[in-house]
Design a protein around this motif. Structure first.
Motif, mmCIF file in Angstrom:
data_model
loop_
_atom_site.group_PDB
_atom_site.id
_atom_site.type_symbol
_atom_site.label_atom_id
_atom_site.label_comp_id
_atom_site.label_asym_id
_atom_site.label_seq_id
_atom_site.Cartn_x
_atom_site.Cartn_y
_atom_site.Cartn_z
ATOM 1 N N UNK A 101 0.840 -1.194 0.000
ATOM 2 C CA UNK A 101 0.000 0.000 0.000
ATOM 3 C C UNK A 101 0.874 1.243 0.000
ATOM 4 N N UNK A 102 0.409 2.281 -0.646
ATOM 5 C CA UNK A 102 1.063 3.584 -0.544
ATOM 6 C C UNK A 102 2.461 3.644 -1.104
ATOM 7 N N UNK A 103 2.663 2.998 -2.241
ATOM 8 C CA UNK A 103 3.988 3.034 -2.868
ATOM 9 C C UNK A 103 4.121 4.300 -3.701
ATOM 10 N N UNK A 104 5.191 5.050 -3.400
ATOM 11 C CA UNK A 104 5.495 6.235 -4.189
ATOM 12 C C UNK A 104 6.705 5.922 -5.048
ATOM 13 N N UNK A 105 6.546 6.072 -6.362
ATOM 14 C CA UNK A 105 7.640 5.701 -7.265
ATOM 15 C C UNK A 105 8.629 6.841 -7.421
ATOM 16 N N UNK A 106 9.914 6.500 -7.421
ATOM 17 C CA UNK A 106 10.938 7.505 -7.718
ATOM 18 C C UNK A 106 11.470 7.226 -9.124
ATOM 19 N N UNK A 107 12.714 6.710 -9.209
ATOM 20 C CA UNK A 107 13.284 6.418 -10.525
ATOM 21 C C UNK A 107 13.640 4.936 -10.632
ATOM 22 N N UNK A 156 -1.204 18.467 -17.598
ATOM 23 C CA UNK A 156 -1.990 17.231 -17.569
ATOM 24 C C UNK A 156 -1.201 16.125 -16.861
ATOM 25 N N UNK A 157 0.112 16.101 -17.151
ATOM 26 C CA UNK A 157 0.967 15.088 -16.541
ATOM 27 C C UNK A 157 0.978 15.240 -15.028
ATOM 28 N N UNK A 158 1.032 16.509 -14.601
ATOM 29 C CA UNK A 158 1.064 16.784 -13.178
ATOM 30 C C UNK A 158 -0.222 16.284 -12.516
ATOM 31 N N UNK A 169 6.818 11.941 -8.364
ATOM 32 C CA UNK A 169 6.737 12.248 -9.798
ATOM 33 C C UNK A 169 6.216 13.668 -10.005
ATOM 34 N N UNK A 170 5.262 14.067 -9.176
ATOM 35 C CA UNK A 170 4.740 15.436 -9.280
ATOM 36 C C UNK A 170 5.866 16.427 -9.029
ATOM 37 N N UNK A 171 6.637 16.152 -7.979
ATOM 38 C CA UNK A 171 7.745 17.049 -7.653
ATOM 39 C C UNK A 171 8.737 17.111 -8.818
ATOM 40 N N UNK A 172 8.985 15.952 -9.416
ATOM 41 C CA UNK A 172 9.952 15.917 -10.512
ATOM 42 C C UNK A 172 9.446 16.705 -11.726
ATOM 43 N N UNK A 194 5.455 7.762 -15.416
ATOM 44 C CA UNK A 194 6.132 8.837 -16.145
ATOM 45 C C UNK A 194 7.483 8.292 -16.580
ATOM 46 N N UNK A 195 7.740 8.268 -17.883
ATOM 47 C CA UNK A 195 8.953 7.597 -18.342
ATOM 48 C C UNK A 195 9.258 8.008 -19.766
ATOM 49 N N UNK A 196 10.549 8.167 -20.043
ATOM 50 C CA UNK A 196 10.980 8.561 -21.364
ATOM 51 C C UNK A 196 11.054 7.348 -22.305
ATOM 52 N N UNK A 197 11.165 6.169 -21.725
ATOM 53 C CA UNK A 197 11.291 4.973 -22.535
ATOM 54 C C UNK A 197 12.688 4.846 -23.087
#
Length: 736
Positions: A101-107, A156-158, A169-172, A194-197
RNA sequence: GCUGCUGUAGCUCAGUGGUAGAGCACUUCCUUGGUAAGGAAGAGGUCAUGGGUUCAAGUCCCAUCAGCAGCUCCA
């Protein structure tokens, strides 16, 4: 003239053939038109701009009316592995989000051996949780869901990330991506990131994946910032490659120099002596002596002059060089001639940081009086800088010393100690100089990272015209040294300054000149080299040798650094042909780097089994029984007089046991002697690699070993290579 | 320095809150041999250190020190 229409795009394949497809066709369609089998094995596509998803419509990739030069990447292409691994990072993150639960993704980027993903979550993940995460990953892979790319504008991404509760991700998006008008996302089932691929077409391409470890990390590498959990994993196109990779890791563990160093009595580090302070045991010291003797002889023959300098120096000298303020935190605290010195030092630092008030100052002035130090010029109303100057004046008179953290200032002073003429240049001063650095506890690692180390240091003082030649000569010297210890696989990293950073000292012109000189020589040398901005030393650019060992790991060893700044700071001068004073250029160089690190690396490279010329025990004489002990001792004396490192096994056991022990001790040769040999003056020579070599006169055995030593032959007991292991992690950038 | 894990014989490691264990190494004795382990006996411990909980702590808790992994750093 292109025949492509708005609805069609032309594609040029690597073999030169041109094909035409509708603009909404993808690389997968291009592959399918060739064969179904190819379409199944396509991982990604490479165009001139880089690597892209195989599922991207061709129309998006066309930049002008030209045909798209397209290379279809399959599992055989090295770049495809990075695409796979980054996609594996997404799959892993998806599995974690399903389970926690509550996982925040970084990089979640690709690393040399695999990938990781940083998460912020309250629950601690441990290795015991790996099986359930891996089970979830397998489910995701089995579903073979595609990776779908979509692009939205920043606002929109935000909102999307905000809706997904992904505050990192929002902060980034607000900070790191502030200059981007649009950003891309990838969706895989319920997982959106959110990813450049780029990514693989579908998760089913991941044939082998394994979680490796979990560790702490920090948001955007800021140690003061938010603490994250980093989950490491690796992935391959097939299970055999994964197995080979895991075997390489096991092999690396078996070669750990800390384990082998203890096992074979090479070095020791113990807390009573101090963290990071290496004790060279007799056997390790013999290896070091061999390295030192080798290099000293080589340097003397290449026009270097030996010098010696003390282990401490006055702080003022390091202030002049700029090292003291720059590396204040990673030096041992200064030594003072008087006990009050440390107090004044702390006082001065508080003034600098502004962490002292009037009351504190008055107390310190009183305290100084107790020590008999009067500071009549210290005015409480004065500016902090003026007060610091008063303290500094006292410190100048009352000496402060630093444990030598680097040799360069001393060598500059040696240059200055005599009048110099251009006729003496280049002046090459070398010293096995021991230096002390207060590395952070977490950085310490066996012999590889220590607090007391001996550099095979030299400083070349030369004219600007000589720089190129001298730099070339040091490159050649380093190559010679590496070849001598059997290291043939290396490249050079040219480290340049980051023009936007204020970390670097010296003029723009000097930097450009220095960087240009290094680049020019490297270009001519034919060495493969890459340039890294922002990696230079604060005083000049450097060329570091990146060496690959026999199991494919990369080490940063020898270094050559160009320096226009220290000569300036120390006001070094020589008298030129024109009878005017000129400033020399300085080259710092160390082919080994440090004896500690180099030896540690060699232990791992050779798995403790040194080649004969470096071996601490070259030959052991094994008497068949006590009856042959006298002859064994006589043989050992003969070998010793011939300059060989020899011991006698006088233990009571059978010769089989003695052989076994010698093999386990990694002794290069064994001389088995019994009554037969004693009678004829022979030894039965045994090689640790090839086994029994038969009986021969002792002199013949000596000649054989001497020849092997002289030619510095490198015969590895263990030669392993793992092709699948390493990937250049810079080859692909999948993070914003 | 930060986060997490670990600390038992020289080494590698077992050890359920109730007498401290093994293998290797070491010492002594026997064995005197021909290319990867001959046999027997013995010695070796402040369970990292300091507190605490408990009738009782190697075992549970806290702190410190050290090591390991990762982060950060590397003149």
């Amino acid at each position: 003239m292109s025949t492509a229409t708005a609805a069609n795009v032309q594609v040029k394949l690597p073999d030169g053939t041109l094909v035409e497809h509708p603009s909404d066709a993808t690389s997968l369609d291009v592959a399918r038109a060739i064969s179904e089998g190819l379409a199944r094995s396509v991982i990604a596509a490479e165009i001139s701009e880089g690597i892209v998803d195989a599922a991207r419509p061709l129309g998006e990739l066309a930049t002008d009316n030209q045909p798209i030069e397209l290379k279809l990447l399959t599992s055989r292409d090295e770049a495809a592995l990075s695409v796979l691994r980054h996609s594996a990072a997404h799959v892993m993150a998806r599995a974690v989000m399903r389970l926690y639960e509550g996982v925040s993704l970084a990089f979640g980027p690709v690393t040399e051996g695999g990938f990781y993903y940083d998460f912020e979550l309250d629950e601690k993940i441990s290795e015991e949780d790996f099986p359930k995460i891996e089970a979830e990953i397998k489910k995701i892979i089995k579903d073979k869901e595609p990776f779908e790319r979509f692009i939205v504008d920043r606002a929109e991404a935000r909102k999307l990330c905000d809706d997904l509760d992904q505050d990192l991700k929002v902060e980034h998006i607000d900070t790191g991506l502030a200059d981007q008008a649009t950003v891309s996302f990838y969706r895989q089932g319920e997982f959106i990131d959110l990813c450049r691929g780029p990514h693989i077409p579908d998760a089913g391409k991941i044939k082998a994946i394994k979680l490796m470890s979990v560790a702490g990390s920090h948001w955007k590498a800021d140690t003061a910032g938010r603490q994250l959990q980093r989950l490491y994993g690796t992935a391959f196109f097939d299970k055999k490659e994964l197995k080979a990779y895991l075997e390489q890791i096991e092999e690396a563990k078996r070669r750990d120099h800390r384990v082998l160093g203890k096992q074979h009595g090479l070095f020791a580090i113990n807390p009573e002596v101090g963290q990071g302070l290496c004790l060279w045991l007799p056997k390790g010291a013999r290896v070091r002596v061999a390295l030192e003797d080798f290099l000293r002889k080589e340097l003397l023959s290449r026009g270097y002059d030996p010098v010696y300098s003390p282990h401490i120096g006055r702080v003022e000298m390091y202030e002049t060089s700029g090292h003291f303020p720059y590396y204040r935190d990673s030096q041992f605290a200064p030594l003072f001639g008087s006990e009050v010195g440390a107090m004044l030092d702390a006082w001065s630092q508080k003034l600098e940081q502004g962490t002292i008030d009037r009351d504190g100052e008055e107390k310190l002035i009183e305290a100084a009086k107790v020590f008999g130090v009067e500071l009549p010029n210290y005015k409480l109303s004065a500016a902090p800088e003026a007060k610091q100057n008063v303290l500094h004046e006292w410190q100048l008179v009352n000496e402060r010393y630093l444990l030598k953290p680097m040799n360069c200032p001393h060598h500059c002073q040696i240059f200055k100690a005599q009048q110099r003429s251009y006729r003496q240049l280049p002046l090459r001063l070398f010293e096995f100089g021991t230096v002390y650095r207060h590395e952070q506890t977490g950085e310490l690692n066996g012999m590889l990272r220590v607090r007391g180390l001996t550099q095979d240091d030299a400083h070349i003082f030369c004219t600007a015209d000589q720089v190129e030649h001298e730099f070339r000569a040091t490159i050649e010297l380093t190559q010679f040294v590496l070849r001598s210890v059997g290291l043939d696989d290396y490249s050079v990293q040219l480290s340049l300054r980051d023009p936007n950073s204020d970390k670097y000292v010296g003029s723009e012109q000097n930097w450009n000149q220095a960087e240009g000189a290094l680049r020019g020589v490297l270009e001519q040398s034919g060495l493969t080299f890459n340039e890294e901005e922002g990696e230079a030393a604060f005083y000049g650019p450097k060329a570091d040798f990146m060496v690959r060992d026999c199991i494919g790991r990369s080490w940063q060893l020898g270094t050559v650094q160009l320096d226009y700044n220290l000569p300036e700071r120390f006001k070094l001068e020589y008298n030129g042909r024109d009878n005017q004073a000129h400033r020399p250029v300085m080259i710092h160089r160390a082919p080994f780097g440090s004896l500690e690190r180099f030896t540690g690396m060699l232990i791992e490279h050779f798995a403790g089994a040194f080649p004969l010329w470096l071996s601490p025990e070259q030959i052991r004489v094994l008497p068949l029984s006590d009856k042959s002990l006298d002859y064994a001792v006589a043989v050992a004396k003969q070998l010793d007089e011939a300059g060989l490192k020899v011991t006698v096994d006088s233990s009571g056991g059978k010769v089989q046991a003695k052989i076994r022990n010698a093999q386990l001790d990694l002794v290069n040769y064994m001389a088995v002697v019994g009554p037969k040999e004693a009678e004829t003056g022979m030894v039965a020579l045994r090689d640790r690699i090839d086994g029994d070599l038969g009986s021969m006169p002792t002199a013949e055995a000596v000649a054989r070993l001497k020849q092997e030593i002289q030619s510095r032959q490198v015969r590895q007991v263990v030669q392993t290579s793992f092709a699948a292991a390493a990937v250049d992690s810079d080859a692909i950038g999948n993070e914003y």
